[in-house]
Scaffold this motif. Structure first.
Motif, PDB file in Angstrom:
ATOM      1  N   MET A 159       0.837  -1.197   0.000  1.00 57.03           N
ATOM      2  CA  MET A 159       0.000   0.000   0.000  1.00 57.03           C
ATOM      3  C   MET A 159       0.874   1.251   0.000  1.00 57.03           C
ATOM      4  SD  MET A 159      -2.828  -0.964   2.800  1.00 57.03           S
ATOM      5  CE  MET A 159      -4.507  -1.120   2.279  1.00 57.03           C
ATOM      6  N   SER A 160       1.931   1.269   0.807  1.00 50.49           N
ATOM      7  CA  SER A 160       2.750   2.466   0.920  1.00 50.49           C
ATOM      8  C   SER A 160       3.543   2.725  -0.352  1.00 50.49           C
ATOM      9  CB  SER A 160       3.677   2.384   2.132  1.00 50.49           C
ATOM     10  OG  SER A 160       4.611   1.358   1.975  1.00 50.49           O
ATOM     11  N   ASN A 161       4.060   1.670  -1.003  1.00 49.65           N
ATOM     12  CA  ASN A 161       4.798   1.870  -2.250  1.00 49.65           C
ATOM     13  C   ASN A 161       3.897   2.469  -3.313  1.00 49.65           C
ATOM     14  OD1 ASN A 161       7.179   0.934  -1.228  1.00 49.65           O
ATOM     15  ND2 ASN A 161       6.906  -1.147  -1.993  1.00 49.65           N
ATOM     16  N   ASP A 162       2.671   1.981  -3.428  1.00 47.61           N
ATOM     17  CA  ASP A 162       1.708   2.527  -4.373  1.00 47.61           C
ATOM     18  C   ASP A 162       1.398   3.977  -4.010  1.00 47.61           C
ATOM     19  OD1 ASP A 162      -0.156   2.441  -6.548  1.00 47.61           O
ATOM     20  OD2 ASP A 162      -1.766   2.290  -5.056  1.00 47.61           O
TER      21      ASP A 162
ATOM     22  N   HIS B 184      -9.666  16.933   1.556  1.00 43.36           N
ATOM     23  CA  HIS B 184      -8.335  16.718   0.993  1.00 43.36           C
ATOM     24  C   HIS B 184      -7.325  16.484   2.118  1.00 43.36           C
ATOM     25  CE1 HIS B 184      -4.733  18.500  -1.422  1.00 43.36           C
ATOM     26  NE2 HIS B 184      -4.711  17.189  -1.440  1.00 43.36           N
ATOM     27  N   ALA B 185      -7.382  17.276   3.175  1.00 43.95           N
ATOM     28  CA  ALA B 185      -6.482  17.104   4.319  1.00 43.95           C
ATOM     29  C   ALA B 185      -6.719  15.752   4.985  1.00 43.95           C
ATOM     30  CB  ALA B 185      -6.681  18.235   5.319  1.00 43.95           C
ATOM     31  N   GLU B 186      -7.984  15.389   5.198  1.00 37.52           N
ATOM     32  CA  GLU B 186      -8.304  14.095   5.808  1.00 37.52           C
ATOM     33  C   GLU B 186      -7.731  12.955   4.975  1.00 37.52           C
ATOM     34  OE1 GLU B 186     -12.624  15.365   7.727  1.00 37.52           O
ATOM     35  OE2 GLU B 186     -12.557  14.064   5.978  1.00 37.52           O
ATOM     36  N   TYR B 187      -7.923  13.023   3.665  1.00 41.08           N
ATOM     37  CA  TYR B 187      -7.448  11.974   2.767  1.00 41.08           C
ATOM     38  C   TYR B 187      -5.936  11.818   2.870  1.00 41.08           C
ATOM     39  CZ  TYR B 187      -6.587   9.291  -1.445  1.00 41.08           C
ATOM     40  OH  TYR B 187      -6.171   8.325  -2.319  1.00 41.08           O
ATOM     41  N   GLU B 188      -5.210  12.929   2.820  1.00 39.78           N
ATOM     42  CA  GLU B 188      -3.748  12.865   2.875  1.00 39.78           C
ATOM     43  C   GLU B 188      -3.272  12.333   4.226  1.00 39.78           C
ATOM     44  OE1 GLU B 188      -1.765  13.093   0.376  1.00 39.78           O
ATOM     45  OE2 GLU B 188      -3.262  13.816  -1.039  1.00 39.78           O
ATOM     46  N   ILE B 189      -3.952  12.691   5.301  1.00 39.42           N
ATOM     47  CA  ILE B 189      -3.601  12.172   6.633  1.00 39.42           C
ATOM     48  C   ILE B 189      -3.830  10.672   6.692  1.00 39.42           C
ATOM     49  CG2 ILE B 189      -4.280  12.196   9.070  1.00 39.42           C
ATOM     50  CD1 ILE B 189      -4.869  15.264   8.602  1.00 39.42           C
TER      51      ILE B 189
ATOM     52  N   HIS C 204      -1.211   8.882   4.702  1.00 38.03           N
ATOM     53  CA  HIS C 204       0.064   8.921   5.415  1.00 38.03           C
ATOM     54  C   HIS C 204       0.094   7.871   6.521  1.00 38.03           C
ATOM     55  CE1 HIS C 204       3.753  10.589   7.030  1.00 38.03           C
ATOM     56  NE2 HIS C 204       3.195  10.519   8.230  1.00 38.03           N
ATOM     57  N   ILE C 205      -1.018   7.727   7.232  1.00 34.43           N
ATOM     58  CA  ILE C 205      -1.109   6.709   8.283  1.00 34.43           C
ATOM     59  C   ILE C 205      -0.918   5.321   7.680  1.00 34.43           C
ATOM     60  CG2 ILE C 205      -2.720   5.576   9.878  1.00 34.43           C
ATOM     61  CD1 ILE C 205      -3.831   8.431  10.454  1.00 34.43           C
ATOM     62  N   ILE C 206      -1.585   5.052   6.568  1.00 38.52           N
ATOM     63  CA  ILE C 206      -1.452   3.749   5.910  1.00 38.52           C
ATOM     64  C   ILE C 206       0.000   3.491   5.512  1.00 38.52           C
ATOM     65  CG2 ILE C 206      -2.027   2.457   3.799  1.00 38.52           C
ATOM     66  CD1 ILE C 206      -4.823   3.763   3.953  1.00 38.52           C
TER      67      ILE C 206
ATOM     68  N   ASN D 182      -8.476  -6.547   8.935  1.00 37.17           N
ATOM     69  CA  ASN D 182      -9.750  -5.844   9.109  1.00 37.17           C
ATOM     70  C   ASN D 182      -9.538  -4.349   9.321  1.00 37.17           C
ATOM     71  OD1 ASN D 182     -11.091  -8.269   8.879  1.00 37.17           O
ATOM     72  ND2 ASN D 182     -11.449  -8.511  11.070  1.00 37.17           N
ATOM     73  N   VAL D 183      -8.572  -3.997  10.173  1.00 35.88           N
ATOM     74  CA  VAL D 183      -8.296  -2.584  10.435  1.00 35.88           C
ATOM     75  C   VAL D 183      -7.750  -1.901   9.182  1.00 35.88           C
ATOM     76  CG1 VAL D 183      -6.843  -0.997  11.767  1.00 35.88           C
ATOM     77  CG2 VAL D 183      -8.004  -2.879  12.915  1.00 35.88           C
ATOM     78  N   ALA D 184      -6.856  -2.577   8.446  1.00 38.64           N
ATOM     79  CA  ALA D 184      -6.329  -2.013   7.202  1.00 38.64           C
ATOM     80  C   ALA D 184      -7.463  -1.749   6.209  1.00 38.64           C
ATOM     81  CB  ALA D 184      -5.292  -2.949   6.590  1.00 38.64           C
ATOM     82  N   ASN D 185      -8.423  -2.667   6.127  1.00 42.57           N
ATOM     83  CA  ASN D 185      -9.572  -2.473   5.234  1.00 42.57           C
ATOM     84  C   ASN D 185     -10.435  -1.302   5.684  1.00 42.57           C
ATOM     85  OD1 ASN D 185      -8.860  -4.558   3.524  1.00 42.57           O
ATOM     86  ND2 ASN D 185     -10.073  -6.080   4.618  1.00 42.57           N
ATOM     87  N   LEU D 186     -10.640  -1.157   6.989  1.00 43.94           N
ATOM     88  CA  LEU D 186     -11.418  -0.023   7.510  1.00 43.94           C
ATOM     89  C   LEU D 186     -10.749   1.304   7.161  1.00 43.94           C
ATOM     90  CD1 LEU D 186     -12.380  -1.310  11.073  1.00 43.94           C
ATOM     91  CD2 LEU D 186     -13.956  -0.799   9.218  1.00 43.94           C
ATOM     92  N   ILE D 187      -9.447   1.372   7.388  1.00 48.70           N
ATOM     93  CA  ILE D 187      -8.728   2.614   7.107  1.00 48.70           C
ATOM     94  C   ILE D 187      -8.722   2.902   5.608  1.00 48.70           C
ATOM     95  CG2 ILE D 187      -6.484   3.759   7.243  1.00 48.70           C
ATOM     96  CD1 ILE D 187      -6.043   2.189   9.882  1.00 48.70           C
ATOM     97  N   GLN D 188      -8.511   1.868   4.785  1.00 46.73           N
ATOM     98  CA  GLN D 188      -8.535   2.067   3.336  1.00 46.73           C
ATOM     99  C   GLN D 188      -9.914   2.529   2.881  1.00 46.73           C
ATOM    100  OE1 GLN D 188      -5.820   1.892   1.190  1.00 46.73           O
ATOM    101  NE2 GLN D 188      -7.298   2.878  -0.141  1.00 46.73           N
ATOM    102  N   ASN D 189     -10.969   1.993   3.504  1.00 42.09           N
ATOM    103  CA  ASN D 189     -12.329   2.416   3.178  1.00 42.09           C
ATOM    104  C   ASN D 189     -12.532   3.894   3.502  1.00 42.09           C
ATOM    105  OD1 ASN D 189     -15.038   2.072   2.318  1.00 42.09           O
ATOM    106  ND2 ASN D 189     -15.680   1.835   4.442  1.00 42.09           N
ATOM    107  N   LEU D 190     -11.960   4.363   4.614  1.00 43.96           N
ATOM    108  CA  LEU D 190     -12.041   5.786   4.950  1.00 43.96           C
ATOM    109  C   LEU D 190     -11.449   6.636   3.825  1.00 43.96           C
ATOM    110  CD1 LEU D 190     -10.971   5.802   8.712  1.00 43.96           C
ATOM    111  CD2 LEU D 190     -13.243   6.321   7.805  1.00 43.96           C
TER     112      LEU D 190
END
Length: 111
Positions: free
Chosen positions: A15-18, A38-43, A46-48, A78-86
């Motif tokens: 995910m991070s390399n992409d 836009h700020a939320e998305y970038e944050i 960055h977390i991912i 599951n948590v990675a999927n939740l964060i990616q969904n956000l």
């Protein structure tokens, strides 16, 4: 069936390399948040790309406990999927020139 120890690390790195590849262009032309979304998305992205959960894994998964490792890997997925969904739920509201912008219509076509 044992899940490899490095499973979540591989998912995170993929995910991070992409993320880093796509955002080289974006970071050169977008050096300010144009909207709160836009700020939320970038944050979120960055977390991912940067959060390392190996310390949590080491604490929760003793060396010889395959069941704990399986539970941890499933929980991490599951948590990675939740964060990616956000992040995914915000792509249609990004500035149109953003590398990850995707219109709602295109999301429906893709689905």
């Amino acid at each position: 069936m044992a899940i490899p120890n490095a499973y979540i690390v591989c998912v995170t790195l993929a995910m991070s390399n992409d993320y880093l590849h796509k955002h080289d262009w974006c970071s050169k032309f977008m050096n300010r948040a144009k909207t709160v979304i836009h700020a939320e998305y970038e944050i979120i992205k960055h977390i991912i790309a940067t959060v390392d959960i190996s310390d949590v894994k080491n604490r929760l998964c003793p060396d010889d406990d395959e069941h704990a490792l399986t539970r941890f890997n499933k929980g991490a997925e599951n948590v990675a999927n939740l964060i990616q969904n956000l992040a995914d739920r915000r792509t249609h509201r990004l500035p149109s020139e953003h590398a990850d912008y995707e219109s709602k219509l295109m999301k429906k076509v893709r689905a």
